[in-house]
Design an enzyme around this catalytic site. Structure first.
Site, mmCIF file in Angstrom:
data_model
loop_
_atom_site.group_PDB
_atom_site.id
_atom_site.type_symbol
_atom_site.label_atom_id
_atom_site.label_comp_id
_atom_site.label_asym_id
_atom_site.label_seq_id
_atom_site.Cartn_x
_atom_site.Cartn_y
_atom_site.Cartn_z
ATOM 1 N N GLU A 168 -18.040 -39.481 -16.547
ATOM 2 C CA GLU A 168 -18.968 -39.489 -17.684
ATOM 3 C C GLU A 168 -19.963 -38.341 -17.538
ATOM 4 O O GLU A 168 -20.222 -37.861 -16.429
ATOM 5 C CB GLU A 168 -19.662 -40.878 -17.715
ATOM 6 C CG GLU A 168 -20.665 -41.131 -18.798
ATOM 7 C CD GLU A 168 -20.171 -40.977 -20.236
ATOM 8 O OE1 GLU A 168 -19.662 -39.904 -20.565
ATOM 9 O OE2 GLU A 168 -20.354 -41.926 -21.022
ATOM 10 N N ASP A 169 -20.485 -37.889 -18.669
ATOM 11 C CA ASP A 169 -21.470 -36.804 -18.615
ATOM 12 C C ASP A 169 -22.828 -37.308 -18.134
ATOM 13 O O ASP A 169 -23.426 -36.737 -17.235
ATOM 14 C CB ASP A 169 -21.594 -36.098 -19.982
ATOM 15 C CG ASP A 169 -21.839 -37.057 -21.149
ATOM 16 O OD1 ASP A 169 -21.856 -38.293 -20.950
ATOM 17 O OD2 ASP A 169 -21.981 -36.568 -22.287
ATOM 18 N N ARG A 185 -22.749 -27.877 -26.969
ATOM 19 C CA ARG A 185 -21.803 -28.290 -25.928
ATOM 20 C C ARG A 185 -21.273 -27.099 -25.141
ATOM 21 O O ARG A 185 -20.885 -27.230 -23.987
ATOM 22 C CB ARG A 185 -20.594 -29.015 -26.549
ATOM 23 C CG ARG A 185 -20.917 -30.380 -27.145
ATOM 24 C CD ARG A 185 -19.606 -31.127 -27.416
ATOM 25 N NE ARG A 185 -19.754 -32.247 -28.322
ATOM 26 C CZ ARG A 185 -20.119 -33.479 -27.966
ATOM 27 N NH1 ARG A 185 -20.424 -33.734 -26.711
ATOM 28 N NH2 ARG A 185 -20.212 -34.446 -28.866
ATOM 29 N N ASP A 243 -27.352 -43.187 -19.212
ATOM 30 C CA ASP A 243 -28.705 -43.271 -19.770
ATOM 31 C C ASP A 243 -29.132 -44.741 -19.741
ATOM 32 O O ASP A 243 -29.494 -45.255 -18.694
ATOM 33 C CB ASP A 243 -28.667 -42.667 -21.175
ATOM 34 C CG ASP A 243 -30.020 -42.586 -21.851
ATOM 35 O OD1 ASP A 243 -31.035 -42.556 -21.149
ATOM 36 O OD2 ASP A 243 -30.059 -42.559 -23.098
ATOM 37 N N LYS A 257 -30.042 -40.827 -15.686
ATOM 38 C CA LYS A 257 -31.460 -41.070 -16.026
ATOM 39 C C LYS A 257 -31.779 -42.495 -15.622
ATOM 40 O O LYS A 257 -31.786 -43.399 -16.463
ATOM 41 C CB LYS A 257 -31.677 -40.939 -17.543
ATOM 42 C CG LYS A 257 -31.533 -39.561 -18.120
ATOM 43 C CD LYS A 257 -32.000 -39.618 -19.591
ATOM 44 C CE LYS A 257 -31.401 -38.503 -20.406
ATOM 45 N NZ LYS A 257 -31.662 -38.673 -21.855
ATOM 46 N N ASP A 265 -24.290 -32.738 -26.024
ATOM 47 C CA ASP A 265 -24.674 -32.243 -27.345
ATOM 48 C C ASP A 265 -25.929 -32.900 -27.883
ATOM 49 O O ASP A 265 -26.384 -33.931 -27.390
ATOM 50 C CB ASP A 265 -23.546 -32.543 -28.340
ATOM 51 C CG ASP A 265 -23.529 -34.023 -28.748
ATOM 52 O OD1 ASP A 265 -23.528 -34.878 -27.833
ATOM 53 O OD2 ASP A 265 -23.541 -34.321 -29.953
ATOM 54 N N PHE A 274 -34.343 -35.243 -23.049
ATOM 55 C CA PHE A 274 -33.048 -35.059 -23.704
ATOM 56 C C PHE A 274 -32.468 -33.708 -23.327
ATOM 57 O O PHE A 274 -33.064 -32.674 -23.591
ATOM 58 C CB PHE A 274 -33.149 -35.217 -25.220
ATOM 59 C CG PHE A 274 -31.822 -35.549 -25.833
ATOM 60 C CD1 PHE A 274 -31.343 -36.847 -25.819
ATOM 61 C CD2 PHE A 274 -31.025 -34.543 -26.376
ATOM 62 C CE1 PHE A 274 -30.082 -37.146 -26.337
ATOM 63 C CE2 PHE A 274 -29.769 -34.839 -26.899
ATOM 64 C CZ PHE A 274 -29.302 -36.145 -26.878
ATOM 65 N N LYS A 279 -16.800 -37.092 -26.101
ATOM 66 C CA LYS A 279 -16.453 -35.709 -25.850
ATOM 67 C C LYS A 279 -17.332 -35.097 -24.767
ATOM 68 O O LYS A 279 -17.022 -34.059 -24.207
ATOM 69 C CB LYS A 279 -16.635 -34.898 -27.153
ATOM 70 C CG LYS A 279 -15.670 -35.306 -28.246
ATOM 71 C CD LYS A 279 -15.859 -34.440 -29.503
ATOM 72 C CE LYS A 279 -16.774 -35.117 -30.454
ATOM 73 N NZ LYS A 279 -16.893 -34.474 -31.775
ATOM 74 N N GLY A 280 -18.460 -35.750 -24.490
ATOM 75 C CA GLY A 280 -19.477 -35.134 -23.628
ATOM 76 C C GLY A 280 -19.010 -34.747 -22.246
ATOM 77 O O GLY A 280 -19.494 -33.776 -21.674
HETATM 78 P P1 IMP Z 1 -25.949 -44.943 -22.630
HETATM 79 O O1 IMP Z 1 -25.045 -45.982 -23.172
HETATM 80 O O2 IMP Z 1 -27.345 -45.100 -23.149
HETATM 81 O O3 IMP Z 1 -25.910 -44.828 -21.124
HETATM 82 O O4 IMP Z 1 -25.484 -43.589 -23.279
HETATM 83 C C1 IMP Z 1 -24.696 -42.662 -22.651
HETATM 84 C C2 IMP Z 1 -24.288 -41.616 -23.651
HETATM 85 O O5 IMP Z 1 -25.392 -41.192 -24.455
HETATM 86 C C3 IMP Z 1 -23.825 -40.379 -22.944
HETATM 87 O O6 IMP Z 1 -22.444 -40.413 -22.688
HETATM 88 C C4 IMP Z 1 -24.204 -39.274 -23.910
HETATM 89 O O7 IMP Z 1 -23.180 -39.089 -24.860
HETATM 90 C C5 IMP Z 1 -25.427 -39.803 -24.612
HETATM 91 N N1 IMP Z 1 -26.686 -39.273 -24.025
HETATM 92 C C6 IMP Z 1 -27.624 -39.947 -23.336
HETATM 93 N N2 IMP Z 1 -28.625 -39.149 -22.934
HETATM 94 C C7 IMP Z 1 -28.304 -37.915 -23.383
HETATM 95 C C8 IMP Z 1 -28.948 -36.629 -23.264
HETATM 96 O O8 IMP Z 1 -30.012 -36.436 -22.661
HETATM 97 N N3 IMP Z 1 -28.296 -35.600 -23.874
HETATM 98 C C9 IMP Z 1 -27.106 -35.724 -24.532
HETATM 99 N N4 IMP Z 1 -26.478 -36.903 -24.655
HETATM 100 C C10 IMP Z 1 -27.061 -37.996 -24.089
HETATM 101 MG MG MG Z 2 -20.893 -39.345 -23.614
#
Ligand code: IMP
Ligand code: MG
Length: 183
Positions: A102-103, A168, A106, A134, A162, A155, A46-47
């Site tokens: 994508e939002d 959100r 990470d 990040k 969220d 974060f 949903k992000g």
């Molecule tokens: P990844 O698989 O670790 O790259 O995770 C990505 C997902 O983790 C994103 O789509 C977000 O939903 C969540 N996420 C990672 N960092 C943050 C943050 O700082 N705030 C909120 N959601 C985050």
């Molecule tokens: Mg996400």
């Protein structure tokens, strides 16, 4: 008008005006690239919904829309490492130019998995647009083609992002106070 800072946040990282300006620039870049192609914008629920809604209106070429939902962090701030498809695409992507929206990127585990899965469906191309990156947290071999902002390891919440399904709807993006997730 100046927004009042939510009490759970340390400070505002990007104001709604700063985000809007950057989204316009991303939209222009994407417009240049995809003119005359079969662009399908895939928003990751949903992000990404808030970013997605603004981004597609900044893209000035023909496009189609679709969404996917994948399992992510739950109520924690750490990635679980396992990715589950909660909602798949409605569209057939064979031969189409897919832009994943994508939002935040990470560890990259989510998008690494997703890209591989979608590649098996024979799209003409797959690119990734993320509002936040990040980079220092990356654990998987993946990078975005369009990045809104590179951010440090903190974060963040707001503008669709969220923590435990909260924040959100904040129109800006801020750093979540460690008091909140230490509780
Ligand atoms: P990844 O698989 O670790 O790259 O995770 C990505 C997902 O983790 C994103 O789509 C977000 O939903 C969540 N996420 C990672 N960092 C943050 C943050 O700082 N705030 C909120 N959601 C985050
Ligand atoms: Mg996400």
């Amino acid at each position: 008008m100046k927004e009042l800072l939510h009490p759970d946040l340390e400070y505002v990282l990007y104001t709604k005006e700063e985000i809007a300006r950057r989204v316009e620039v991303l939209g222009e870049m994407i417009t240049q690239e995809y003119r005359g192609k079969e662009l399908l914008c895939v928003g990751i629920l949903k992000g990404a919904v808030v970013f997605y809604a603004d981004l597609i209106r900044a893209i000035r070429c023909e496009l189609a829309t679709d969404f996917m939902a994948v399992s992510s962090y739950g109520a924690s701030t750490q990635t679980s490492g396992t990715v589950r498809i909660v909602k798949d695409l409605n569209e057939d992507i064979a031969g189409r130019d897919v832009l994943i929206v994508e939002d935040i990127l990470d560890t990259g585990l989510t998008l690494h998995y997703l890209r591989r899965l979608l590649m098996e469906r024979n799209p003409a191309s797959i690119r990734i647009c993320t509002l936040f990156d990040k980079r220092e947290r990356r654990a998987a071999d993946i990078q975005a083609d369009y990045v809104g902002f590179q951010i440090p390891d903190a974060f963040i919440v707001g503008y669709g992002l969220d923590y435990a399904e909260k924040y959100r709807n904040l129109p800006y993006v801020g750093i979540l106070s460690s008091r909140v997730y230490a509780k």
